[in-house]
Design a protein around this motif. Sequence first.
Motif, PDB file in Angstrom:
ATOM      1  N   TYR A   5       0.595  -0.799  -0.126  1.00 33.00           N
ATOM      2  CA  TYR A   5       0.231  -0.034   0.296  1.00 33.00           C
ATOM      3  C   TYR A   5       0.983   1.138  -0.464  1.00 33.00           C
ATOM      4  O   TYR A   5       1.480   1.035   1.039  1.00 33.00           O
ATOM      5  CB  TYR A   5      -1.258   0.307   1.418  1.00 33.00           C
ATOM      6  N   HIS A   7       0.889   6.290  -1.333  1.00 32.32           N
ATOM      7  CA  HIS A   7       0.532   6.710  -1.885  1.00 32.32           C
ATOM      8  C   HIS A   7      -0.042   7.298  -2.309  1.00 32.32           C
ATOM      9  O   HIS A   7      -0.624   7.966  -3.516  1.00 32.32           O
ATOM     10  CB  HIS A   7       1.118   8.113  -0.651  1.00 32.32           C
ATOM     11  N   LYS A   8       1.256   6.744  -3.507  1.00 34.90           N
ATOM     12  CA  LYS A   8       1.054   6.763  -4.914  1.00 34.90           C
ATOM     13  C   LYS A   8       2.181   5.929  -5.613  1.00 34.90           C
ATOM     14  O   LYS A   8       3.795   5.137  -4.907  1.00 34.90           O
ATOM     15  CB  LYS A   8       2.414   8.178  -4.935  1.00 34.90           C
ATOM     16  N   THR A  32      -1.086  -1.036  -4.512  1.00 33.62           N
ATOM     17  CA  THR A  32      -2.498  -1.014  -3.928  1.00 33.62           C
ATOM     18  C   THR A  32      -2.199   0.945  -3.388  1.00 33.62           C
ATOM     19  O   THR A  32      -1.614   0.950  -2.655  1.00 33.62           O
ATOM     20  CB  THR A  32      -3.756  -1.603  -4.253  1.00 33.62           C
ATOM     21  N   THR A  33      -3.542   1.910  -3.874  1.00 33.49           N
ATOM     22  CA  THR A  33      -3.758   2.958  -3.444  1.00 33.49           C
ATOM     23  C   THR A  33      -4.654   2.977  -2.516  1.00 33.49           C
ATOM     24  O   THR A  33      -5.475   3.896  -1.688  1.00 33.49           O
ATOM     25  CB  THR A  33      -3.469   3.818  -3.996  1.00 33.49           C
ATOM     26  N   LYS A  34      -5.256   1.268  -2.727  1.00 32.55           N
ATOM     27  CA  LYS A  34      -7.398   1.894  -2.182  1.00 32.55           C
ATOM     28  C   LYS A  34      -6.454   0.653  -0.601  1.00 32.55           C
ATOM     29  O   LYS A  34      -6.531  -0.457  -0.690  1.00 32.55           O
ATOM     30  CB  LYS A  34      -7.724   1.048  -2.986  1.00 32.55           C
ATOM     31  N   ILE A  35      -7.125   1.454   0.281  1.00 32.31           N
ATOM     32  CA  ILE A  35      -7.032   0.615   1.642  1.00 32.31           C
ATOM     33  C   ILE A  35      -7.707  -0.422   1.815  1.00 32.31           C
ATOM     34  O   ILE A  35      -7.601  -1.358   2.076  1.00 32.31           O
ATOM     35  CB  ILE A  35      -7.579   2.051   2.258  1.00 32.31           C
ATOM     36  N   GLU A  36      -9.075  -0.156   1.226  1.00 27.53           N
ATOM     37  CA  GLU A  36      -9.958  -1.572   1.669  1.00 27.53           C
ATOM     38  C   GLU A  36      -9.409  -2.903   0.821  1.00 27.53           C
ATOM     39  O   GLU A  36      -9.102  -4.022   1.605  1.00 27.53           O
ATOM     40  CB  GLU A  36     -11.360  -1.360   1.063  1.00 27.53           C
ATOM     41  N   ASP A  37      -8.748  -2.541  -0.576  1.00 29.81           N
ATOM     42  CA  ASP A  37      -7.996  -3.796  -0.853  1.00 29.81           C
ATOM     43  C   ASP A  37      -7.163  -4.150  -0.167  1.00 29.81           C
ATOM     44  O   ASP A  37      -6.880  -5.422  -0.016  1.00 29.81           O
ATOM     45  CB  ASP A  37      -7.419  -2.861  -2.705  1.00 29.81           C
ATOM     46  N   HIS A  41      -6.200  -8.158   2.210  1.00 28.36           N
ATOM     47  CA  HIS A  41      -5.429  -9.100   1.381  1.00 28.36           C
ATOM     48  C   HIS A  41      -4.966 -10.082   2.690  1.00 28.36           C
ATOM     49  O   HIS A  41      -4.999  -9.723   3.196  1.00 28.36           O
ATOM     50  CB  HIS A  41      -4.104  -7.786   0.741  1.00 28.36           C
ATOM     51  N   SER A  47       2.871  -1.872   4.074  1.00 28.20           N
ATOM     52  CA  SER A  47       2.314  -0.638   3.820  1.00 28.20           C
ATOM     53  C   SER A  47       3.966   0.811   3.739  1.00 28.20           C
ATOM     54  O   SER A  47       4.596   0.731   4.634  1.00 28.20           O
ATOM     55  CB  SER A  47       1.583   0.891   4.957  1.00 28.20           C
TER      56      SER A  47
END
Length: 433
Positions: A5, A7-8, A32-37, A41, A47
């Motif tokens: 995870y 931010h970019k 990924t940039t999506k917290i839910e993904d 996982h 992160s």
Amino acid sequence: MLLVYTHKISPRLKYVFKHICTRVLGFDVAFTTKIEDFIAHDSLKMSYTKQPLSHEFFVKSHDILFEQGLNDIEINVLKWEDTKCFFFNGDKSALPFDIFAASFYMLSRYEEYLPHVKDEYGRFVATESLAFKKGFLQQPVVDIWAYKFKEALSLQFPEYEFSKKEYSIKPIIDVPSAFHFKSKGIMRTFGGTIKDFFKLKFKSLYNRYMVLFGLKHDPYDTFKYLINKQKQSKFKFLFFFLIGDFSTYDKGINPNNKHLISLIKHVADYSDVGLKASYFALENLLVLKKEKLKMEEIINIPLKASRQSFSKLNLPESYRNLIELEIQEDYTMGYVNQIGFRAGSCTPFLFYDLDYEIQTPLKIHSYHIMDYSLLKTNSMLDKKKVLLDVINEVKKVNGEFIPVFHNYTFSDIERWKGFKELFNIILDSVDEN
């Protein structure tokens, strides 16, 4: 698979994570940039940003992987257990250093784009490097950092089984001139004769004509010995033949000489063959293309690998020319007079073009020792120790050891006495624990 995870998702970030995770440690990585993904996982995850989300495996990110172009970066190298690192992270991070940013700096050769002093051939020298100045040139730090990362992941995810990589070797045989006296043509033979005579080198004069009259073996023609060694090894040697035109810098055999062509074909039956690009091919795409086509005509397959004369690199132009000609691998990255890891790694890596901010398809195999650098140590015992030290560094991280020897290194010329034994140590290192 490791899910990261961030931010970019930048090209630099994808490049360095794939090198460390996939090439060095052997597992896949996604971003990924999506917290839910990230939460969903259920395997390896971490992160990589400025602040942790919660109590996950977190490495605090340095800005270099999210920047473009070159910037004036402050680098403070610190001791880290048995090695050194930079881009210190503080206490919140699972690793005390941002190894991804530090690895990118090393692999991209960021420092070679910055102003630096060059040697007489226009080369970046070891003494200009951060690794030399801070005392970690003799360690494959990128691979060492990667294994520290793996160790930390193992503690967080004890149920995950990591794959194992094995130590390997890729001996390079550089052939700037296949013969010392043979096949040099009338003018060069006459010039050599006059030179030997006026410099009172009567032994050389005697040997020259003994070879030319077929009464003695040419000292540089060590290919029968090398092919016998190749037959005993499970790892392919890689021969680089110079087939460029004669010049101030390159004094090889005429590329149309039938003995040279026959030799290259014979060697290619047993080992891999690449192109040793001439000095002037380095900056002239047309000359490089001509040499590439000539080599392909001789070996009858597409040319896969190249190496530049004098181990000279002009970044990024040298590598862009290879990419344009669809040459897949380069073996120039290393230091002629210093033993060590120029890019900090003993795992082949892809060239990242800092100007265009893209990962290219060109694979860089950085060499770690050249025969010339061993001449600086006096006794054979010292040479063996130096060689074994660098082999052991590569073995610790299950890397690929790349030594560069020349065809004349295996001759009976006095300065190369004992180098056959050193070569045997490299070949035997695969079977030793």
